[in-house]
Design a protein around this motif. Structure first.
Motif, PDB file in Angstrom:
ATOM      1  N   THR A   5       0.864  -1.186   0.000  1.00  0.00           N
ATOM      2  CA  THR A   5       0.000   0.000   0.000  1.00  0.00           C
ATOM      3  C   THR A   5       0.894   1.226   0.000  1.00  0.00           C
ATOM      4  OG1 THR A   5      -1.657  -1.206   1.305  1.00  0.00           O
ATOM      5  CG2 THR A   5      -1.884   1.193   1.155  1.00  0.00           C
ATOM      6  N   PRO A   6       1.233   1.748  -1.179  1.00  0.00           N
ATOM      7  CA  PRO A   6       2.171   2.872  -1.252  1.00  0.00           C
ATOM      8  C   PRO A   6       1.558   4.179  -0.775  1.00  0.00           C
ATOM      9  CG  PRO A   6       1.355   2.330  -3.433  1.00  0.00           C
ATOM     10  CD  PRO A   6       0.815   1.282  -2.513  1.00  0.00           C
ATOM     11  N   GLN A   7       2.404   4.983  -0.144  1.00  0.00           N
ATOM     12  CA  GLN A   7       2.002   6.332   0.243  1.00  0.00           C
ATOM     13  C   GLN A   7       2.341   7.342  -0.857  1.00  0.00           C
ATOM     14  OE1 GLN A   7       3.157   4.163   2.713  1.00  0.00           O
ATOM     15  NE2 GLN A   7       1.000   4.130   3.353  1.00  0.00           N
ATOM     16  N   PHE A   8       3.363   7.024  -1.665  1.00  0.00           N
ATOM     17  CA  PHE A   8       3.776   7.904  -2.749  1.00  0.00           C
ATOM     18  C   PHE A   8       4.031   7.065  -3.991  1.00  0.00           C
ATOM     19  CE2 PHE A   8       5.207   9.990   1.160  1.00  0.00           C
ATOM     20  CZ  PHE A   8       4.701  11.270   0.999  1.00  0.00           C
ATOM     21  N   GLU A   9       3.642   7.610  -5.156  1.00  0.00           N
ATOM     22  CA  GLU A   9       3.922   6.963  -6.434  1.00  0.00           C
ATOM     23  C   GLU A   9       4.521   7.998  -7.383  1.00  0.00           C
ATOM     24  OE1 GLU A   9       0.713   4.563  -8.043  1.00  0.00           O
ATOM     25  OE2 GLU A   9      -0.319   4.668  -6.104  1.00  0.00           O
ATOM     26  N   THR A  10       5.466   7.558  -8.187  1.00  0.00           N
ATOM     27  CA  THR A  10       6.117   8.480  -9.120  1.00  0.00           C
ATOM     28  C   THR A  10       6.513   7.725 -10.377  1.00  0.00           C
ATOM     29  OG1 THR A  10       7.917  10.086  -9.372  1.00  0.00           O
ATOM     30  CG2 THR A  10       8.398   8.083  -8.119  1.00  0.00           C
ATOM     31  N   HIS A  11       7.035   8.462 -11.366  1.00  0.00           N
ATOM     32  CA  HIS A  11       7.385   7.844 -12.650  1.00  0.00           C
ATOM     33  C   HIS A  11       8.868   7.531 -12.782  1.00  0.00           C
ATOM     34  CE1 HIS A  11       3.625   7.874 -14.834  1.00  0.00           C
ATOM     35  NE2 HIS A  11       3.390   9.122 -14.477  1.00  0.00           N
ATOM     36  N   GLN A  12       9.719   8.178 -11.988  1.00  0.00           N
ATOM     37  CA  GLN A  12      11.159   8.066 -12.196  1.00  0.00           C
ATOM     38  C   GLN A  12      11.864   7.503 -10.964  1.00  0.00           C
ATOM     39  OE1 GLN A  12      12.609   8.612 -15.077  1.00  0.00           O
ATOM     40  NE2 GLN A  12      10.777   9.408 -16.086  1.00  0.00           N
ATOM     41  N   LEU A  13      12.851   6.622 -11.231  1.00  0.00           N
ATOM     42  CA  LEU A  13      13.627   6.052 -10.129  1.00  0.00           C
ATOM     43  C   LEU A  13      14.457   7.127  -9.419  1.00  0.00           C
ATOM     44  CD1 LEU A  13      14.780   2.782 -11.898  1.00  0.00           C
ATOM     45  CD2 LEU A  13      13.290   2.904  -9.903  1.00  0.00           C
ATOM     46  N   ALA A  14      14.952   8.105 -10.175  1.00  0.00           N
ATOM     47  CA  ALA A  14      15.720   9.185  -9.548  1.00  0.00           C
ATOM     48  C   ALA A  14      14.863   9.968  -8.558  1.00  0.00           C
ATOM     49  CB  ALA A  14      16.282  10.113 -10.609  1.00  0.00           C
ATOM     50  N   THR A  15      13.587  10.158  -8.890  1.00  0.00           N
ATOM     51  CA  THR A  15      12.676  10.853  -7.980  1.00  0.00           C
ATOM     52  C   THR A  15      12.471  10.036  -6.710  1.00  0.00           C
ATOM     53  OG1 THR A  15      11.541  11.816  -9.882  1.00  0.00           O
ATOM     54  CG2 THR A  15      10.400  11.908  -7.769  1.00  0.00           C
ATOM     55  N   ILE A  16      12.370   8.723  -6.857  1.00  0.00           N
ATOM     56  CA  ILE A  16      12.258   7.853  -5.680  1.00  0.00           C
ATOM     57  C   ILE A  16      13.461   8.046  -4.771  1.00  0.00           C
ATOM     58  CG2 ILE A  16      12.434   5.434  -4.944  1.00  0.00           C
ATOM     59  CD1 ILE A  16      10.514   4.688  -7.122  1.00  0.00           C
ATOM     60  N   GLY A  17      14.664   8.065  -5.372  1.00  0.00           N
ATOM     61  CA  GLY A  17      15.870   8.235  -4.566  1.00  0.00           C
ATOM     62  C   GLY A  17      15.870   9.529  -3.784  1.00  0.00           C
ATOM     63  N   ARG A  18      15.442  10.610  -4.418  1.00  0.00           N
ATOM     64  CA  ARG A  18      15.428  11.907  -3.725  1.00  0.00           C
ATOM     65  C   ARG A  18      14.364  11.930  -2.620  1.00  0.00           C
ATOM     66  NH1 ARG A  18      18.693  15.503  -5.971  1.00  0.00           N
ATOM     67  NH2 ARG A  18      19.366  15.216  -8.141  1.00  0.00           N
ATOM     68  N   MET A  19      13.213  11.312  -2.909  1.00  0.00           N
ATOM     69  CA  MET A  19      12.154  11.292  -1.907  1.00  0.00           C
ATOM     70  C   MET A  19      12.565  10.463  -0.688  1.00  0.00           C
ATOM     71  SD  MET A  19       8.865  10.892  -4.472  1.00  0.00           S
ATOM     72  CE  MET A  19       7.612  10.979  -3.190  1.00  0.00           C
TER      73      MET A  19
END
Length: 294
Positions: A218-232
């Motif tokens: 159950t994700p709290q955040f979803e995004t399109h880019q792996l780099a964005t995941i790393g920063r988050m």
């Protein structure tokens, strides 16, 4: 009629030297063979190209008119031959590759450097696109070579594996789990989770594997880019999982990476090409470099 290259070369040689004897040496033909070539050319065109006397040999007005055309045809042919020779010899050409970002930003530059060192005159274009688009670009012929996860059993694509990539946990510094070398999925899922949006193949694979283990995501955040995941993750918004291809990138962004188990999720990474379409010499060279680099 069909004008042959042999006839054109014979005609230009005779026109240049104004001598059948000297022209024979230029085109490496016997005098009878040269005479037959000129005769057949004249018969095909419909009239004489040379005015012959016992002492002189010169072009007729029709021969004068045809001469620059014959020169241009031979020059174009020689240029085309040289171009193809250079391409097959990898002295000239270009090749395009599509790669998923995790590979393009981490491992691909090593292979491209090896390729450039071996074939310095080949121009390269890199399309940094998501894994699903890599498959589509190869399938549609927009690129000859792709690097992505195994697309599965497909009739139109070939997959040559490079290595198996294992998924790893990504944590913010100071997270309680960051002290462990290996983390169990059930413990990782207790934290706020960040993941790629559907229809990402990574997202679908993770969900399928967790379902087999009786775990839910159950994700709290979803995004399109792996780099964005790393920063988050690095800013403390949550935890995530990424292919181990991204380990260096995640570390540079300020996140902590740990092994992940129960279950261990792996996925083959390899080279994708079209099954029924031969590769250009440049693309074949690139595939060979990729297969020998990893």
């Amino acid at each position: 009629m069909n004008i042959t290259v042999k006839q054109l070369r014979a005609f230009v040689a005779v026109a240049n030297t104004q001598s059948f004897t000297e022209a024979c040496a230029v085109v490496h033909l016997s005098q009878p063979a040269l005479s037959v070539a000129i005769k057949n050319l004249e018969e095909g065109l419909g009239g004489p190209l040379f005015s012959r006397t016992t002492r002189t040999l010169s072009l007729t007005p029709e021969g004068e008119a045809f001469y620059p055309t014959a020169q241009r045809l031979l020059a174009d042919l020689d240029e085309a031959y040289e171009e193809m020779h250079n391409r097959f010899s990898l002295f000239r050409g270009k090749v395009a590759i599509a790669s998923m970002p995790s590979f393009a930003s981490n491992q691909l530059p090593i292979a491209l450097r090896n390729f450039r060192d071996k074939y310095p005159h080949i121009n390269m274009t890199v399309h940094d696109v998501i894994a699903e688009d890599v498959v589509d670009m190869v399938r549609d012929g927009r690129v000859e070579v792709g690097v992505s996860f195994d697309p599965g059993n497909t009739e139109d694509l070939l997959f040559n594996p490079l290595f198996d990539d294992r998924f790893i946990a990504v944590l913010p510094k100071g997270h309680p789990l960051a002290q462990y070398k290996a983390i169990k999925w059930q413990h990782l899922l207790e934290s706020d989770f960040i993941i790629l949006q559907r229809p990402s193949s990574i997202r679908l694979l993770v969900e399928a594997m967790l379902e087999e283990e009786g775990l839910s995501l159950t994700p709290q955040f979803e995004t399109h880019q792996l780099a964005t995941i790393g920063r988050m993750v690095a800013t403390g918004l949550g935890v995530s999982v990424v292919p181990s291809l991204c380990l260096g990138q995640m570390t540079e962004l300020g996140a902590v990476c740990c092994a992940l188990e129960s279950p261990i999720i792996t996925r083959p990474v390899g080279v994708i090409t079209r099954r029924r379409y031969p590769l250009s010499a440049a693309a074949k060279g690139l595939v060979d470099v990729l297969l020998t680099t990893y």
